[in-house]
Design an enzyme around this catalytic site. Structure first.
Site, PDB file in Angstrom:
ATOM      1  N   ASP A   8      55.274  15.161  56.792  1.00 30.87           N
ATOM      2  CA  ASP A   8      53.809  15.166  57.324  1.00 30.87           C
ATOM      3  C   ASP A   8      53.716  15.728  59.331  1.00 30.87           C
ATOM      4  O   ASP A   8      54.521  15.765  59.584  1.00 30.87           O
ATOM      5  CB  ASP A   8      53.045  13.738  57.735  1.00 30.87           C
ATOM      6  CG  ASP A   8      52.364  13.271  57.966  1.00 30.87           C
ATOM      7  OD1 ASP A   8      50.964  13.762  57.745  1.00 30.87           O
ATOM      8  OD2 ASP A   8      52.159  12.376  58.652  1.00 30.87           O
ATOM      9  N   SER A   9      52.510  16.030  59.613  1.00 34.42           N
ATOM     10  CA  SER A   9      52.140  16.574  60.536  1.00 34.42           C
ATOM     11  C   SER A   9      53.039  15.005  61.455  1.00 34.42           C
ATOM     12  O   SER A   9      53.321  15.540  63.556  1.00 34.42           O
ATOM     13  CB  SER A   9      51.000  15.876  61.635  1.00 34.42           C
ATOM     14  OG  SER A   9      50.328  14.944  61.194  1.00 34.42           O
ATOM     15  N   TYR A  40      47.785  16.774  63.790  1.00 36.28           N
ATOM     16  CA  TYR A  40      47.566  18.327  63.385  1.00 36.28           C
ATOM     17  C   TYR A  40      45.599  17.865  62.607  1.00 36.28           C
ATOM     18  O   TYR A  40      44.897  19.341  62.688  1.00 36.28           O
ATOM     19  CB  TYR A  40      47.670  18.805  62.073  1.00 36.28           C
ATOM     20  CG  TYR A  40      48.778  18.931  61.753  1.00 36.28           C
ATOM     21  CD1 TYR A  40      50.074  19.668  62.776  1.00 36.28           C
ATOM     22  CD2 TYR A  40      50.245  19.494  60.325  1.00 36.28           C
ATOM     23  CE1 TYR A  40      51.140  19.575  63.137  1.00 36.28           C
ATOM     24  CE2 TYR A  40      50.912  19.653  60.539  1.00 36.28           C
ATOM     25  CZ  TYR A  40      51.606  20.302  61.575  1.00 36.28           C
ATOM     26  OH  TYR A  40      53.047  20.838  61.189  1.00 36.28           O
ATOM     27  N   GLY A  41      44.564  17.082  62.679  1.00 35.07           N
ATOM     28  CA  GLY A  41      43.496  16.594  62.625  1.00 35.07           C
ATOM     29  C   GLY A  41      42.927  17.835  63.411  1.00 35.07           C
ATOM     30  O   GLY A  41      41.582  18.064  62.416  1.00 35.07           O
ATOM     31  N   CYS A  71      50.255  14.516  53.583  1.00 32.30           N
ATOM     32  CA  CYS A  71      49.033  14.762  54.792  1.00 32.30           C
ATOM     33  C   CYS A  71      47.704  15.825  54.268  1.00 32.30           C
ATOM     34  O   CYS A  71      48.180  16.828  53.748  1.00 32.30           O
ATOM     35  CB  CYS A  71      49.634  15.723  56.126  1.00 32.30           C
ATOM     36  SG  CYS A  71      48.562  16.091  56.937  1.00 32.30           S
ATOM     37  N   ASN A  72      47.151  15.010  54.599  1.00 31.47           N
ATOM     38  CA  ASN A  72      45.515  15.118  53.655  1.00 31.47           C
ATOM     39  C   ASN A  72      45.364  16.493  55.129  1.00 31.47           C
ATOM     40  O   ASN A  72      44.776  17.841  54.500  1.00 31.47           O
ATOM     41  CB  ASN A  72      44.490  14.501  53.802  1.00 31.47           C
ATOM     42  CG  ASN A  72      44.898  12.741  53.012  1.00 31.47           C
ATOM     43  OD1 ASN A  72      44.696  12.985  52.185  1.00 31.47           O
ATOM     44  ND2 ASN A  72      46.056  12.437  53.768  1.00 31.47           N
ATOM     45  N   THR A  73      45.099  16.997  55.994  1.00 25.50           N
ATOM     46  CA  THR A  73      44.447  17.481  56.744  1.00 25.50           C
ATOM     47  C   THR A  73      45.637  18.676  56.699  1.00 25.50           C
ATOM     48  O   THR A  73      45.011  20.107  55.853  1.00 25.50           O
ATOM     49  CB  THR A  73      45.134  17.312  58.588  1.00 25.50           C
ATOM     50  OG1 THR A  73      44.947  16.199  58.657  1.00 25.50           O
ATOM     51  CG2 THR A  73      44.332  18.286  59.022  1.00 25.50           C
ATOM     52  N   GLU A 156      48.791   6.226  66.497  1.00 21.18           N
ATOM     53  CA  GLU A 156      50.235   6.955  67.068  1.00 21.18           C
ATOM     54  C   GLU A 156      50.773   6.607  68.701  1.00 21.18           C
ATOM     55  O   GLU A 156      51.932   6.095  68.638  1.00 21.18           O
ATOM     56  CB  GLU A 156      50.046   8.384  67.465  1.00 21.18           C
ATOM     57  CG  GLU A 156      49.946   8.836  65.907  1.00 21.18           C
ATOM     58  CD  GLU A 156      51.344   9.880  65.666  1.00 21.18           C
ATOM     59  OE1 GLU A 156      51.910  10.130  66.493  1.00 21.18           O
ATOM     60  OE2 GLU A 156      51.382  10.382  64.606  1.00 21.18           O
ATOM     61  N   CYS A 190      43.434  10.344  54.754  1.00 22.20           N
ATOM     62  CA  CYS A 190      44.209  10.283  56.083  1.00 22.20           C
ATOM     63  C   CYS A 190      45.855   9.325  55.694  1.00 22.20           C
ATOM     64  O   CYS A 190      45.465   8.507  55.191  1.00 22.20           O
ATOM     65  CB  CYS A 190      43.735  10.091  57.139  1.00 22.20           C
ATOM     66  SG  CYS A 190      45.155  10.443  58.820  1.00 22.20           S
ATOM     67  N   THR A 191      46.862  10.064  55.898  1.00 25.23           N
ATOM     68  CA  THR A 191      48.352   9.171  54.991  1.00 25.23           C
ATOM     69  C   THR A 191      48.484   8.055  56.587  1.00 25.23           C
ATOM     70  O   THR A 191      49.142   7.139  56.791  1.00 25.23           O
ATOM     71  CB  THR A 191      49.615  10.099  54.777  1.00 25.23           C
ATOM     72  OG1 THR A 191      49.600  10.477  55.929  1.00 25.23           O
ATOM     73  CG2 THR A 191      49.230  10.185  53.449  1.00 25.23           C
ATOM     74  N   HIS A 192      47.651   7.755  58.260  1.00 30.05           N
ATOM     75  CA  HIS A 192      47.968   7.103  59.409  1.00 30.05           C
ATOM     76  C   HIS A 192      46.982   6.117  58.855  1.00 30.05           C
ATOM     77  O   HIS A 192      47.491   4.805  59.329  1.00 30.05           O
ATOM     78  CB  HIS A 192      47.054   7.410  60.417  1.00 30.05           C
ATOM     79  CG  HIS A 192      48.848   8.594  60.851  1.00 30.05           C
ATOM     80  ND1 HIS A 192      49.187  10.314  60.651  1.00 30.05           N
ATOM     81  CD2 HIS A 192      49.598   8.819  62.073  1.00 30.05           C
ATOM     82  CE1 HIS A 192      50.185  10.646  61.274  1.00 30.05           C
ATOM     83  NE2 HIS A 192      50.089  10.016  62.312  1.00 30.05           N
TER      84      HIS A 192
HETATM   85  N1  DGL Z   1      48.408  11.845  58.642  1.00 32.79           N
HETATM   86  C1  DGL Z   1      48.471  13.313  58.382  1.00 32.79           C
HETATM   87  C2  DGL Z   1      46.839  13.407  57.128  1.00 32.79           C
HETATM   88  O1  DGL Z   1      47.232  13.141  56.408  1.00 32.79           O
HETATM   89  C3  DGL Z   1      46.868  12.629  59.700  1.00 32.79           C
HETATM   90  C4  DGL Z   1      47.578  13.166  61.244  1.00 32.79           C
HETATM   91  C5  DGL Z   1      47.106  14.117  62.744  1.00 32.79           C
HETATM   92  O2  DGL Z   1      46.057  14.485  62.242  1.00 32.79           O
HETATM   93  O3  DGL Z   1      47.941  15.270  62.225  1.00 32.79           O
HETATM   94  O4  DGL Z   1      46.055  13.927  57.409  1.00 32.79           O
END
Ligand code: DGL
Length: 271
Positions: A8-9, A40-41, A71-73, A156, A190-192
């Site tokens: 993941d990011s 990364y988003g 990570c979805n992004t 974060e 988004c996994t966050h």
């Molecule tokens: N956890 C990442 C996701 O699932 C996004 C976090 C990011 O923006 O880096 O999209």
């Protein structure tokens, strides 16, 4: 033989790793968070692709036969190119899988009225990946997406549950339901976001269910391993989890312990 790589990011993929460890505890896992370069988003396609490819190469070099982009992004912006363009040259016997396809598959069982809401990073929403994947499987479904640029920074920075967090959760929730009031299933794309679950549940109308994707992705991995014994046999089974990050490991461990609900010791790596 080697561990399952989980990338993941930053911290978000830990919400998926936790479900892997619960459902498939016998395997070894190697987690990589690119915390030094998260989020990364809001990054461009080219940038997310380049960073994700570096991460995949690193996890391959560490011996992972299978890498899950948790990570979805990165799944939205880089996975297809890596699978189709890079993997044949890197090692065609290894596999790289993402989180969007299994989540899209699951909505068919979850929704009663076919009206789906997606919360995601601006990058995931701009990619249109959820709309494309869901409509491939369920052409009659309606998909409404809402980018939530401030939710990853809230997580974060450990601002979960604060008045500031609640304000921005309500803001994006109202924006989503302003597009369609009848949404019955909201996907945390988004996994966050599972860390914001309580705040999101409070803001979303009671008529809609709020779905975290960790368990969905874990079930999909279990199914994949059942269908691919040639891959399953290449995975080492010591029940260990190794945590690596591109940031300072102590900083990583503090928040990672909240995600994992267990002690975490991390080491730093360079990509
Ligand atoms: N956890 C990442 C996701 O699932 C996004 C976090 C990011 O923006 O880096 O999209």
């Amino acid at each position: 033989m080697g561990p399952i790589g989980v990338f993941d990011s930053g911290y978000g993929g830990l919400s998926v790793l936790k479900e892997f460890a619960a459902l498939l505890p016998n395997y070894d896992y190697l987690y990589l968070g690119d915390n030094a370069r998260a989020p990364y988003g809001t990054r461009s396609f080219d940038c997310v692709y380049e960073f994700t490819l570096q991460a995949v190469k690193h996890l391959f070099a560490e011996g992972c036969p299978l890498v899950i982009i948790a990570c979805n992004t990165a799944s939205a912006k880089a996975l297809r190119s890596i699978q189709q363009r890079d993997l044949p040259g890197l090692d065609p016997t290894r596999r790289v899988l993402g989180v969007i396809r299994p989540t899209a598959e699951a909505v068919g069982q979850l929704s009663h009225n076919g009206k789906i809401g997606i919360f995601g990073t601006p990058g995931t929403v701009a990619s249109g990946s959820y709309d494309i994947e869901i409509k491939k499987l369920y052409p009659d479904f309606e998909v409404y997406s809402q980018g939530c640029p401030l939710w990853v920074p809230i997580v974060e920075n450990m601002e979960i549950g604060t008045p500031g967090a609640k304000y921005f959760v309500k803001k994006y929730t109202d924006a989503l339901f302003g597009k369609c009031a009848d949404i019955d299933t909201v996907i945390l794309g988004c996994t966050h976001y599972p860390l914001l679950y309580d705040d999101i549940r409070e803001a979303v109308p009671e008529t809609a269910q709020v779905v975290s994707q960790g368990a969905i992705v874990a079930n999909s991995l279990a199914d994949y391993l059942r269908r691919h014994p040639e891959m399953e046999q290449r995975l080492s089974k010591g029940g260990s989890i190794t945590y690596t990050t591109t940031e300072h490991p102590d900083k990583f461990s503090d928040l990672a312990e909240i995600f994992m609900s267990r002690p975490v010791t991390a080491t730093r790596v360079e990509l």
